[in-house]
Enzyme design. Sequence first.
Site, PDB file in Angstrom:
ATOM      1  N   LEU A  99     -41.215   2.354 -21.783  1.00 17.38           N
ATOM      2  CA  LEU A  99     -39.982   1.754 -22.288  1.00 17.38           C
ATOM      3  C   LEU A  99     -38.995   2.895 -22.475  1.00 17.38           C
ATOM      4  O   LEU A  99     -39.356   3.943 -23.032  1.00 17.38           O
ATOM      5  CB  LEU A  99     -40.211   1.041 -23.629  1.00 17.38           C
ATOM      6  CG  LEU A  99     -41.145  -0.166 -23.628  1.00 17.38           C
ATOM      7  CD1 LEU A  99     -41.271  -0.743 -25.034  1.00 17.38           C
ATOM      8  CD2 LEU A  99     -40.660  -1.244 -22.662  1.00 17.38           C
ATOM      9  N   ASP A 100     -37.755   2.713 -22.031  1.00 16.22           N
ATOM     10  CA  ASP A 100     -36.800   3.801 -22.179  1.00 16.22           C
ATOM     11  C   ASP A 100     -36.429   3.992 -23.648  1.00 16.22           C
ATOM     12  O   ASP A 100     -36.774   3.186 -24.524  1.00 16.22           O
ATOM     13  CB  ASP A 100     -35.565   3.580 -21.295  1.00 16.22           C
ATOM     14  CG  ASP A 100     -34.736   2.372 -21.710  1.00 16.22           C
ATOM     15  OD1 ASP A 100     -34.343   2.292 -22.893  1.00 16.22           O
ATOM     16  OD2 ASP A 100     -34.468   1.516 -20.852  1.00 16.22           O
ATOM     17  N   LYS A 101     -35.721   5.077 -23.899  1.00 14.74           N
ATOM     18  CA  LYS A 101     -35.402   5.491 -25.262  1.00 14.74           C
ATOM     19  C   LYS A 101     -34.683   4.404 -26.048  1.00 14.74           C
ATOM     20  O   LYS A 101     -34.865   4.263 -27.259  1.00 14.74           O
ATOM     21  CB  LYS A 101     -34.544   6.760 -25.205  1.00 14.74           C
ATOM     22  CG  LYS A 101     -34.322   7.463 -26.515  1.00 14.74           C
ATOM     23  CD  LYS A 101     -33.598   8.777 -26.280  1.00 14.74           C
ATOM     24  CE  LYS A 101     -33.418   9.545 -27.579  1.00 14.74           C
ATOM     25  NZ  LYS A 101     -32.707  10.832 -27.334  1.00 14.74           N
ATOM     26  N   GLU A 102     -33.856   3.611 -25.364  1.00 13.23           N
ATOM     27  CA  GLU A 102     -33.047   2.589 -26.036  1.00 13.23           C
ATOM     28  C   GLU A 102     -33.665   1.195 -25.944  1.00 13.23           C
ATOM     29  O   GLU A 102     -32.975   0.200 -26.190  1.00 13.23           O
ATOM     30  CB  GLU A 102     -31.632   2.578 -25.442  1.00 13.23           C
ATOM     31  CG  GLU A 102     -30.907   3.907 -25.577  1.00 13.23           C
ATOM     32  CD  GLU A 102     -30.908   4.434 -27.012  1.00 13.23           C
ATOM     33  OE1 GLU A 102     -30.724   3.629 -27.946  1.00 13.23           O
ATOM     34  OE2 GLU A 102     -31.084   5.646 -27.206  1.00 13.23           O
ATOM     35  N   THR A 103     -34.940   1.121 -25.603  1.00 14.84           N
ATOM     36  CA  THR A 103     -35.650  -0.165 -25.578  1.00 14.84           C
ATOM     37  C   THR A 103     -36.749  -0.143 -26.629  1.00 14.84           C
ATOM     38  O   THR A 103     -37.491   0.830 -26.749  1.00 14.84           O
ATOM     39  CB  THR A 103     -36.261  -0.430 -24.190  1.00 14.84           C
ATOM     40  OG1 THR A 103     -35.222  -0.467 -23.214  1.00 14.84           O
ATOM     41  CG2 THR A 103     -36.999  -1.764 -24.171  1.00 14.84           C
TER      42      THR A 103
END
Length: 244
Positions: A112-116
């Site tokens: 999951l990316d940093k903003e998810t």
Amino acid sequence: MTKVKSVRVDKLLGSMGYGSRTEIARLGKVGGIVLDGVDLTDVSKRIAVTADLTERMLIDGRPLDPPAGLVLILNKPLGMTCSHKEDGALVYDVLPERWRRRDPAISTIGRLDKETSGLLLLTDDGDLLHRVISPKRHVAKVYRATLARPLVGTEGPLFEAGGLVLEGEDKPLAPASLEVISPTEARLTVTEGRYHMVRRMFAAVGNHVEALHRERVGGLALPDDLAPGEWRLATQGEIDSLFV
């Protein structure tokens, strides 16, 4: 009948990140390793790695960590990266520090990316990891997206038809299902794991994802009792549900 694996105590504890063989030998000599209520001072002794070993063995007065084959469920908060090496907060920071020295290593099942935020699985079971992320398995991932602009109504049929080609790629996407929650919220179910896939899908239809949260992988939903940043071991039933 499944054969029970036996291993030297120092090798077992070393692979679980408790220290070098010298450090573990020293720990045994001072009574820091207890098995079935008895001090285990000879760390060259071989013991059976059974399911109940975490209940029978104490290390410095605390129950033994789970041996290899663990699966963790983490409610990933915003701002954390699924990496071992990048700068800033990492998802591995919420785990016991010694777990970074485990062999086999613990890795995220997908990213999951940093903003998810949301459901993230971690494991040291390489076979399980590849089964979950394999395109042949079609394990569904469900995301809740908050959008910058209202949906126009054509997104669902477009995603569900398959064939959408993302910018910079030439292979069409597999069909994905869209559930409208509100004019600016939607639940998207995908069976692939391409880079920033959900964000790029909405970008392809002229929208922007402002917030993204993963709710489910396969048949496993993010447990309600896990706050952001909290984790726990998955049960066998939960692991099995990934492929339902």
